[in-house]
Design an enzyme around this catalytic site. Structure first.
Site, PDB file in Angstrom:
ATOM      1  CG  HIS A  19      49.575 -45.195  34.515  1.00  0.00           C
ATOM      2  ND1 HIS A  19      50.437 -45.740  35.422  1.00  0.00           N
ATOM      3  CD2 HIS A  19      48.553 -46.085  34.395  1.00  0.00           C
ATOM      4  CE1 HIS A  19      49.966 -46.901  35.837  1.00  0.00           C
ATOM      5  NE2 HIS A  19      48.826 -47.141  35.233  1.00  0.00           N
TER       6      HIS A  19
ATOM      7  CD  GLU B 247      44.293 -55.017  30.656  1.00  0.00           C
ATOM      8  OE1 GLU B 247      44.504 -54.054  31.414  1.00  0.00           O
ATOM      9  OE2 GLU B 247      45.199 -55.644  30.062  1.00  0.00           O
TER      10      GLU B 247
ATOM     11  CG  PHE C 190      47.330 -45.797  30.770  1.00  0.00           C
ATOM     12  CD1 PHE C 190      47.333 -44.427  31.009  1.00  0.00           C
ATOM     13  CD2 PHE C 190      46.483 -46.587  31.527  1.00  0.00           C
ATOM     14  CE1 PHE C 190      46.507 -43.865  31.966  1.00  0.00           C
ATOM     15  CE2 PHE C 190      45.651 -46.028  32.492  1.00  0.00           C
ATOM     16  CZ  PHE C 190      45.655 -44.662  32.707  1.00  0.00           C
TER      17      PHE C 190
ATOM     18  CG  ASP D 243      52.421 -45.111  29.775  1.00  0.00           C
ATOM     19  OD1 ASP D 243      53.330 -44.373  30.164  1.00  0.00           O
ATOM     20  OD2 ASP D 243      51.303 -44.665  29.397  1.00  0.00           O
ATOM     21  CG  PHE D 244      49.679 -50.564  30.047  1.00  0.00           C
ATOM     22  CD1 PHE D 244      50.584 -49.972  30.912  1.00  0.00           C
ATOM     23  CD2 PHE D 244      48.333 -50.520  30.381  1.00  0.00           C
ATOM     24  CE1 PHE D 244      50.158 -49.325  32.068  1.00  0.00           C
ATOM     25  CE2 PHE D 244      47.897 -49.885  31.530  1.00  0.00           C
ATOM     26  CZ  PHE D 244      48.808 -49.283  32.380  1.00  0.00           C
TER      27      PHE D 244
ATOM     28  CD  GLU E 189      48.287 -55.151  29.499  1.00  0.00           C
ATOM     29  OE1 GLU E 189      48.845 -56.163  29.975  1.00  0.00           O
ATOM     30  OE2 GLU E 189      47.592 -54.381  30.204  1.00  0.00           O
TER      31      GLU E 189
HETATM   32  C1  LIG Z   1      50.170 -54.017  32.444  1.00  0.00           C
HETATM   33  C2  LIG Z   1      49.041 -53.224  32.987  1.00  0.00           C
HETATM   34  N1  LIG Z   1      47.812 -53.418  32.489  1.00  0.00           N
HETATM   35  C3  LIG Z   1      46.770 -52.725  32.987  1.00  0.00           C
HETATM   36  C4  LIG Z   1      46.942 -51.821  33.980  1.00  0.00           C
HETATM   37  C5  LIG Z   1      45.771 -51.019  34.522  1.00  0.00           C
HETATM   38  N2  LIG Z   1      45.454 -51.546  35.865  1.00  0.00           N
HETATM   39  C6  LIG Z   1      45.938 -50.978  36.977  1.00  0.00           C
HETATM   40  S1  LIG Z   1      45.565 -51.833  38.356  1.00  0.00           S
HETATM   41  C7  LIG Z   1      44.699 -52.977  37.482  1.00  0.00           C
HETATM   42  C8  LIG Z   1      44.045 -54.112  38.179  1.00  0.00           C
HETATM   43  C9  LIG Z   1      44.996 -54.959  38.916  1.00  0.00           C
HETATM   44  O1  LIG Z   1      44.328 -56.011  39.515  1.00  0.00           O
HETATM   45  P1  LIG Z   1      45.037 -56.930  40.571  1.00  0.00           P
HETATM   46  O2  LIG Z   1      46.338 -57.428  40.031  1.00  0.00           O
HETATM   47  O3  LIG Z   1      44.066 -57.938  41.016  1.00  0.00           O
HETATM   48  O4  LIG Z   1      45.418 -55.939  41.755  1.00  0.00           O
HETATM   49  P2  LIG Z   1      44.418 -55.109  42.710  1.00  0.00           P
HETATM   50  O5  LIG Z   1      44.243 -53.773  42.065  1.00  0.00           O
HETATM   51  O6  LIG Z   1      43.144 -55.829  42.811  1.00  0.00           O
HETATM   52  O7  LIG Z   1      45.145 -54.998  43.996  1.00  0.00           O
HETATM   53  C10 LIG Z   1      44.720 -52.671  36.120  1.00  0.00           C
HETATM   54  C11 LIG Z   1      44.071 -53.450  35.069  1.00  0.00           C
HETATM   55  C12 LIG Z   1      48.262 -51.620  34.444  1.00  0.00           C
HETATM   56  N3  LIG Z   1      48.537 -50.697  35.384  1.00  0.00           N
HETATM   57  N4  LIG Z   1      49.280 -52.346  33.956  1.00  0.00           N
END
Ligand SMILES: Cc1ncc(C[n+]2csc(CCOP(=O)(O)OP(=O)(O)O)c2C)c(N)n1
Ligand SMILES: [Mg+2]
Lengths: 330, 336
Positions: A134, A34, A88, A90-91, A65
């Site tokens: 995290h 990502e 992370f 954690d994922f 993931e």
């Molecule tokens: C399972 C997982 N993968 C990756 C992340 C890292 N991460 C945190 S927020 C995010 C983006 C989320 O995008 P969206 O669902 O569009 O929500 P927005 O932040 O735009 O409100 C990512 C990749 C995470 N927290 N959890």
């Protein structure tokens, strides 16, 4: 010899350098994760790699993931060498089937017909106020699954040499980068070199006690050894670097020499990898022990958000020093 | 913008406006403080997306459930959360909703049926579905609303949850807050779909697109979905198109967005847009709206100060609440 200036880079740069050197060497290597491409990686690790190799070899994925690791397994079975990023650790459980049931087992299950040479790079550890989702240290989960290799380097030099080794190895590797170490600096040679998987490293020699550690805890153990030296206790710091396969010989040799072992990890104590190390010592170095084997590990709790509680959660040099001194007081 | 006042009434319209202003003010207070180094961790701001939380929450009953993502301050505030306890949580203090253990990304308030913000992207979708199952199982006519981003819809868990909700005909409402990015990854790179509401077709229930910057449009779509769910008509996916005013989290400069497009969304800021409608329809005067802004500013000044003054939890809390009660043989316990 003219003066070749030793070059100092940080852990993050060392990881990127390993990726770049290996990708130049082997066109079958690709990176997926990502925001690893255009954005340069959420921690900034893969930026320079994307710059050199572009979107065909450094692929931005959706938040998927399961697909990142699942497709890596298939791509590896079909001859590629995926080096994927899970932001992370954690994922990692999100891709539990893909990692634990597929990647780890296909070589064995299929009678050795197919290899699964994938590397999963992921960031572990607490210390940045990122709370329960995290901040974990999940290496024990990975170590429990036969077929997976688990590496957790503590220095830029080790990170580079071990990542190169991991990429060249034909087994699936979980490569744990501690987020607090990304900025850590150290001397790193420019070209490629390999640090063998499964070899521990004595980071400081000592005579009275062995501090057995890995990842971010190496720094804490070194600081503790310094403090202990001032109190007349000579501590050896043994950095495991690889957890599976475990360098039992190095552990046993050191403990037979010092007669005392304190095992240090950030992860929660119960079911942690420290228990395995303690068992190896009890089984094979019992006669050399002058004191009980001790663990200094995280408490059995999730990682709390509040800075006041997170600081209490994390193992540090003071806690290690106290544990060692208690050993000598007994 | 739909038929102003028809269903909501003047007082209700002003409350919708106030709700959005409170969220904005909360977020900008947190923003300023964080930049000064006064808050730990990560903060994902909801500024720009307020119309969604305000519009949806306005049609829920007090005992319905909500669950949200890492960008969850706005949802809790719109649901009736106390900004004092929210700021205390953001500071990691003991008076916070989670006694400081959760922080921004895990803020939760069971007292308002708010099953938590979440650090795992997409987790809210299944949790919301499970709460909807509980509602149906008990037959109590409650509904459950899950809020999540565009990026979350690419996780496998999204697919499994929506399919289950469909076949079990659950009173679940899925609010997809499409701010067009998952961190730096634009919608055009993470999906081939133009409208993410189209995903609902794969599960056999309605998918609706609304202007997420139009509080009344959001409210109307949510009202229909909630009504259908309460009547046993099953789930709805609502895609609310919107834009975050800031980066993914504080510290992300969001250089990956096109400045022209960014400006065009800023020009469609949901709060002044709705304020103009209220003035044009004679629901409020400019001065009255300004007074609301000032009241809210003062409220949030006091709330953030409360949070800052709240003490840190005692270190003994580290091992508290790992379990319910104190199971024998565990080194970490529960609360006695
Ligand atoms: C399972 C997982 N993968 C990756 C992340 C890292 N991460 C945190 S927020 C995010 C983006 C989320 O995008 P969206 O669902 O569009 O929500 P927005 O932040 O735009 O409100 C990512 C990749 C995470 N927290 N959890
Ligand atoms: Mg988004």
């Amino acid at each position: 010899m003219t003066d070749i200036k030793p070059r100092t880079i940080n852990y993050m740069q060392a990881v990127a350098e390993a990726l770049i050197l290996e990708m130049r060497r082997d066109p079958d290597i690709y990176i997926a994760g990502e925001d690893v491409g255009k954005f340069g990686g959420s921690f900034g690790v893969t930026g320079p790699v994307y710059k050199e190799f572009g979107a065909t070899r450094v692929l931005d994925t959706p938040i998927s993931e399961t697909a990142i690791i699942g497709t890596a397994v298939g791509a590896a079975a079909a001859g590629l060498r995926p080096v994927v990023e899970i932001l992370f650790v954690d994922f990692l459980p999100i891709a539990g089937d893909e990692l634990f049931n597929q990647a780890a087992k296909i070589h064995y299950m299929f009678g050795g017909q197919v290899d699964c040479p994938i590397v999963v790079r992921t960031a572990m550890g607490a210390g940045i106020g990122a709370a329960a989702h995290h901040s974990q240290s999940l290496e024990a989960l990975v170590c429990h699954i036969p077929g997976l290799i688990t590496i957790a380097p503590a220095t830029p030099y080790d990170a580079k040499g071990l990542l190169i080794a991991a990429i060249r190895d034909n087994n699936p590797v979980v490569f744990l980068e501690h987020k607090l170490l990304y900025a850590a600096k150290g001397e790193v040679p420019e070209g490629d070199y390999v640090i063998p998987i499964g070899k521990a490293d004595v980071k400081r020699e000592g005579a009275d006690v062995t501090l057995i550690c890995y990842s971010a805890m190496v720094r804490q153990c070194l600081a503790s050894a310094e403090a202990l030296a001032a109190e007349g206790i000579s501590a050896e710091v043994l950095d495991l670097r690889t957890l599976v396969p475990l360098d039992k010989e190095a552990i046993l040799a050191s403990v037979r020499k010092t007669g005392r072992a304190v095992i240090v990890h950030e992860a929660c104590q119960t079911g942690g990898f420290g228990g395995e190390i303690a068992a190896v010592i009890a089984d094979q170095a019992f006669g050399s022990l002058k004191a009980p084997v001790k663990r200094v590990a995280g408490p059995d709790t999730p990682v709390p958000f509040s800075p006041a509680l997170e600081a209490e959660f994390i193992v540090n040099a003071e806690k290690i020093t106290a544990a060692v001194k208690a050993l000598f007081a007994e | 913008m739909g038929s102003v006042g028809e269903q909501v009434g003047s007082a209700g319209l002003i409350e919708l406006y106030r709700c959005m202003v409170r969220i904005r003010s909360f977020e900008e207070h947190a923003h300023k403080t964080f930049l000064k180094g006064g808050m730990p961790g990560f903060l994902h701001l909801y500024s720009g997306e307020e119309a969604i939380a305000a519009g949806v929450m306005d049609v829920l009953a007090p005992d319905d459930y909500i669950v949200t993502s890492h960008r969850g301050h706005g949802h809790l505030l719109a649901r009736g959360g106390d900004p004092k306890r929210m700021f205390a949580e953001l500071y990691g203090r003991v008076d916070g909703y989670c006694r400081g253990k959760g922080g921004s990304m895990h803020i939760a308030d069971m007292g308002h049926g708010m099953l938590g913000a979440n650090g795992i992207v997409g987790a809210a979708v299944n949790i919301g579905t499970g709460a909807a199952f509980a509602c149906k199982y008990r037959g109590d006519r409650r509904v459950s609303v899950a809020f999540f981003g565009d990026g979350s819809t690419n996780r496998g868990t999204f697919h499994e949850a929506l399919n289950l909700a469909a076949i079990w005909e659950l009173p679940a409402i899925y609010i997809l807050e499409n701010n067009h990015y998952g961190v730096a990854n634009p919608q055009s790179d993470h999906t081939k779909l133009k409208d993410l509401a189209d995903r609902a077709a794969a599960y056999g229930f309605p998918g609706v697109v609304v202007d997420g910057n139009d509080v009344l449009a959001v409210r109307a779509a949510a009202a229909e979905a909630v009504e259908r769910a309460r009547q046993g008509g099953g789930p709805t996916l609502i895609e609310a198109k919107t834009w975050r005013h800031w980066g993914h989290f504080i510290g992300d400069s969001a250089k990956y967005r096109d400045p022209v497009e960014h400006q065009s969304w800023l020009d469609r800021d949901p709060i002044p847009a709705f304020g103009k409608v209220l003035v044009a329809k004679g629901v409020a005067t400019e001065a009255e709206l300004q007074a609301i802004g000032e009241e809210v500013e003062a409220e949030m000044d006091a709330a953030i100060e409360y949070g800052r003054q709240s003490p840190f939890p005692d270190v003994s809390e580290l091992t508290m609440d790992v379990y319910v009660g104190d199971p024998q043989g565990t080194s970490a316990g529960g609360r006695s």
